[in-house]
Design a protein around this motif. Structure first.
Motif, PDB file in Angstrom:
ATOM      1  N   SER A  82       0.814  -1.224   0.000  1.00 12.96           N
ATOM      2  CA  SER A  82       0.000   0.000   0.000  1.00 12.96           C
ATOM      3  C   SER A  82       0.843   1.266   0.000  1.00 12.96           C
ATOM      4  O   SER A  82       0.303   2.359  -0.167  1.00 12.96           O
ATOM      5  CB  SER A  82      -0.934   0.010   1.219  1.00 12.96           C
ATOM      6  OG  SER A  82      -0.176  -0.058   2.417  1.00 12.96           O
ATOM      7  N   SER A 207      -3.791   0.341  -0.991  1.00 10.76           N
ATOM      8  CA  SER A 207      -4.618   1.447  -0.511  1.00 10.76           C
ATOM      9  C   SER A 207      -5.832   1.582  -1.430  1.00 10.76           C
ATOM     10  O   SER A 207      -5.786   1.223  -2.605  1.00 10.76           O
ATOM     11  CB  SER A 207      -3.818   2.748  -0.495  1.00 10.76           C
ATOM     12  OG  SER A 207      -3.400   3.094  -1.800  1.00 10.76           O
ATOM     13  N   SER A 208      -6.923   2.093  -0.878  1.00 11.72           N
ATOM     14  CA  SER A 208      -8.169   2.172  -1.643  1.00 11.72           C
ATOM     15  C   SER A 208      -8.024   3.055  -2.879  1.00 11.72           C
ATOM     16  O   SER A 208      -8.592   2.743  -3.934  1.00 11.72           O
ATOM     17  CB  SER A 208      -9.299   2.710  -0.752  1.00 11.72           C
ATOM     18  OG  SER A 208      -8.951   3.987  -0.219  1.00 11.72           O
ATOM     19  N   ARG A 211      -6.249   0.946  -5.648  1.00  8.21           N
ATOM     20  CA  ARG A 211      -6.707  -0.409  -5.938  1.00  8.21           C
ATOM     21  C   ARG A 211      -6.989  -0.611  -7.427  1.00  8.21           C
ATOM     22  O   ARG A 211      -6.598  -1.633  -8.003  1.00  8.21           O
ATOM     23  CB  ARG A 211      -7.959  -0.732  -5.118  1.00  8.21           C
ATOM     24  CG  ARG A 211      -8.442  -2.164  -5.343  1.00  8.21           C
ATOM     25  CD  ARG A 211      -9.533  -2.564  -4.385  1.00  8.21           C
ATOM     26  NE  ARG A 211      -9.814  -3.987  -4.507  1.00  8.21           N
ATOM     27  CZ  ARG A 211     -10.037  -4.799  -3.485  1.00  8.21           C
ATOM     28  NH1 ARG A 211      -9.974  -4.338  -2.255  1.00  8.21           N
ATOM     29  NH2 ARG A 211     -10.295  -6.077  -3.684  1.00  8.21           N
ATOM     30  N   GLU A 239      -7.585  -4.197   1.460  1.00 11.04           N
ATOM     31  CA  GLU A 239      -7.197  -2.889   1.991  1.00 11.04           C
ATOM     32  C   GLU A 239      -7.207  -2.958   3.511  1.00 11.04           C
ATOM     33  O   GLU A 239      -7.846  -3.837   4.101  1.00 11.04           O
ATOM     34  CB  GLU A 239      -8.191  -1.818   1.509  1.00 11.04           C
ATOM     35  CG  GLU A 239      -8.305  -1.722  -0.009  1.00 11.04           C
ATOM     36  CD  GLU A 239      -9.554  -0.967  -0.462  1.00 11.04           C
ATOM     37  OE1 GLU A 239     -10.059  -0.141   0.333  1.00 11.04           O
ATOM     38  OE2 GLU A 239     -10.004  -1.217  -1.593  1.00 11.04           O
ATOM     39  N   GLN A 240      -6.496  -2.025   4.151  1.00 11.55           N
ATOM     40  CA  GLN A 240      -6.575  -1.946   5.597  1.00 11.55           C
ATOM     41  C   GLN A 240      -8.024  -1.681   5.992  1.00 11.55           C
ATOM     42  O   GLN A 240      -8.713  -0.875   5.377  1.00 11.55           O
ATOM     43  CB  GLN A 240      -5.678  -0.834   6.131  1.00 11.55           C
ATOM     44  CG  GLN A 240      -4.200  -1.173   6.096  1.00 11.55           C
ATOM     45  CD  GLN A 240      -3.342  -0.176   6.844  1.00 11.55           C
ATOM     46  OE1 GLN A 240      -3.845   0.613   7.637  1.00 11.55           O
ATOM     47  NE2 GLN A 240      -2.048  -0.200   6.603  1.00 11.55           N
ATOM     48  N   ASP A 245      -8.330   1.734  11.949  1.00 14.94           N
ATOM     49  CA  ASP A 245      -7.892   3.128  12.037  1.00 14.94           C
ATOM     50  C   ASP A 245      -7.811   3.538  13.507  1.00 14.94           C
ATOM     51  O   ASP A 245      -8.507   2.976  14.367  1.00 14.94           O
ATOM     52  CB  ASP A 245      -8.874   4.049  11.305  1.00 14.94           C
ATOM     53  CG  ASP A 245      -8.812   3.903   9.793  1.00 14.94           C
ATOM     54  OD1 ASP A 245      -7.884   3.220   9.301  1.00 14.94           O
ATOM     55  OD2 ASP A 245      -9.690   4.458   9.111  1.00 14.94           O
ATOM     56  N   PRO A 266      -4.938   5.896   9.391  1.00 11.43           N
ATOM     57  CA  PRO A 266      -4.551   4.480   9.294  1.00 11.43           C
ATOM     58  C   PRO A 266      -3.619   4.101  10.437  1.00 11.43           C
ATOM     59  O   PRO A 266      -2.745   4.884  10.828  1.00 11.43           O
ATOM     60  CB  PRO A 266      -3.838   4.404   7.943  1.00 11.43           C
ATOM     61  CG  PRO A 266      -4.399   5.549   7.157  1.00 11.43           C
ATOM     62  CD  PRO A 266      -4.637   6.644   8.160  1.00 11.43           C
TER      63      PRO A 266
END
Length: 510
Positions: A82, A207-208, A211, A239-240, A245, A266
């Motif tokens: 990411s 990461s979003s 992606r 993704e995380q 968070d 994050p």
């Protein structure tokens, strides 16, 4: 502890993320209390915490790994990917944003320009400069237009390498192509983690906002890599999770807000223990996205991947044998001493209370220590590269075992600890292989084997306002604190990270 006012809007925000009020309060309390330093018994070294395998032992380990794969053993490569590449180009951004038109002699930018033809993205860079300036990269250099050249590499109107994820940059040149780390990770997987059916499982955490780029790249390169390697690839992305968070705090430890809302950030790579926990394969290789080499330099990487995986399987074989004995009650004091010696020799486990226990409680204790996730970590000799170090540390239950520690976990005011750090011989290049199922084939709940007291607090800012950020226990640090951990020495040739763009000019990436 101050009183925390939680509004209905805050509760809705927490529910949307999957974070409980109790978690929020615990995080804010952590800002007040801080994180304790770890108690250290010593740095791990060869013979004391770091295993150095003989040639015969290495061959035996490789054979054990190949046997596991041949017997339909399942395995996945888990690759944290990411990270943005912006830090790779820090010196280049400073040059483009600065007043000087030419890079200082001997600077990172000057060295890059001097050897730019050895970079793996020369063709793409020249295409960008021709589009933007009507001149090739080489022509811009001859004209002294270095700023235009560098800007074409890192800025959005050019190649945008400063804004892309590291995994999607061109890293290595071949006769007819250049490959990204994603492609090199696929290729390495084909050589080390192909199952009996010729399928290679890979999982990238992304990461979003990147992606879609990864999905597009994978659609492009998987067919090519399958053709080149003769393997089939099963690639998944994650993704995380928002639930990992962490809340930000003001300098006075009250919740930090923007536009009236709590600010969450994050939780760092330690959050990926949740993603790892979703893996269904028994064996998991973990390796950072940027630690890859071209085909011609991968021999030692492949060799030692198989060695640490096979050594882990040998340890797992013994663990299962001992757990079966304990479960059946087929033991005496001599057998319990043998099991404790195994834990001591292979994992550097020691516990002063063990000798005070009676036979039944010794067996219960040993079963608890054996029945945990298992990992083997490659360790390289410290030659000045950054990275967490191998230590023997005291655990919350009073036992001591092997841990990978970062400098922030060590009390800098403790002279003895600082001497341990100074004399440490090895560091962790993040090359792990894990076994995450129990002897019955059920997945361990990895979130129950972490040490929440091993995170850290960092000072950050948002829109010019200072804040405190909470980092979760690192993935291979406190997030794996309560695992059976073994360290095996591997050569420095297996460690080839790309932290700055100039690292691509190293011999190992040519």
């Amino acid at each position: 502890m101050f009183f925390i006012m939680i509004s209905p809007e805050d509760i809705a925000q927490l529910e949307a993320k999957g974070i409980s009020e109790a978690q929020l309060k615990a995080q804010l309390e952590r800002f007040e209390k801080g994180f304790p330093f770890l108690v250290i018994k010593g740095a791990a070294r060869p013979g004391v915490g770091i295993t150095v395998l003989s040639k015969d032992e290495e061959e035996k380990a490789v054979a054990r790994w190949r046997k596991y794969l041949a017997e339909s053993g399942d395995v996945v490569k888990f690759v944290p990917a990411s990270g943005a590449a912006s830090r790779m180009f820090k010196a280049l951004f400073e040059f483009v944003d600065g007043a000087e038109q030419k890079p200082a002699e001997g600077s990172a930018v000057a060295k890059l320009v001097e050897r730019f033809e050895h970079l793996p993205f020369v063709r793409e860079l020249s295409a960008a400069t021709e589009r933007l300036h009507g001149a090739t990269a080489k022509e811009l250099i001859s004209q002294g237009r270095i700023k235009d050249l560098i800007a074409a590499l890192i800025l959005p109107e050019g190649m945008n390498y400063g804004g892309l994820p590291k995994g999607l940059l061109k890293f290595h040149s071949y006769d007819s192509e250049s490959r990204t780390p994603v492609e090199e990770q696929l290729t390495e997987g084909a050589q080390t983690a192909s199952n009996r059916e010729g399928v290679v499982n890979l999982h990238f955490t992304v990461s979003s906002n990147h992606r879609q780029l990864f999905e597009e790249k994978l659609r492009e390169v998987i067919p090519q890599t399958e053709k080149r390697t003769g393997k089939k690839f099963n690639v998944t992305l994650s993704e995380q999770k928002p639930s990992t968070d962490t809340v930000a705090a003001n300098p006075d430890n009250t919740p930090f807000r923007e536009n009236g809302e709590l600010l969450f950030r994050p939780g760092g790579h330690g959050a990926l223990i949740e993603n790892l926990n979703d893996m269904r394969q028994a064996v998991v290789f973990i390796k950072n996205i940027d630690n890859v080499v071209p085909d011609s330099r991968r021999e030692s990487t492949v060799k030692y991947k198989e060695i640490i995986a096979g050594y882990m399987m040998e340890l797992h074989d013994k663990i299962v044998e001992y757990l079966d004995i304990l479960a059946a009650g087929e033991y005496d004091e001599s057998k319990l001493d043998e099991i404790y010696l195994f834990l001591k020799e292979k994992f550097s486990l020691s516990d002063p209370k063990f000798d005070t226990l009676d036979t039944v409680h010794r067996a219960v204790y040993l079963r608890g220590k054996l029945d945990r996730p298992l990992r083997v970590c490659g360790m390289v000799k410290n030659e000045g590269e950054p990275g967490g170090g191998p230590f023997i540390a005291v655990n919350p239950d009073g036992s001591a075992s092997l841990q990978i520690l970062e400098s922030h976990q060590i009390d800098k005011n403790n002279k003895e600890y600082m001497e341990m750090m100074a004399t440490a011989t090895h560091f962790n290049p993040v090359d792990l292989v894990c076994y995450i199922k129990d002897r019955h084939g059920n997945n361990y709940d990895l979130t129950r084997h972490t040490d929440p007291a091993t995170g850290f607090i960092a000072m950050k800012s948002s829109h010019g306002k200072e804040l405190k950020a909470l980092e979760l226990p690192g993935l291979w640090n406190g997030a794996m604190s309560d695992w059976n951990t073994a360290f095996v020495e591997v050569p420095i040739s297996t460690f080839n990270p790309v932290k700055t763009v100039n690292d691509l000019l190293r011999e190992s990436h040519q």
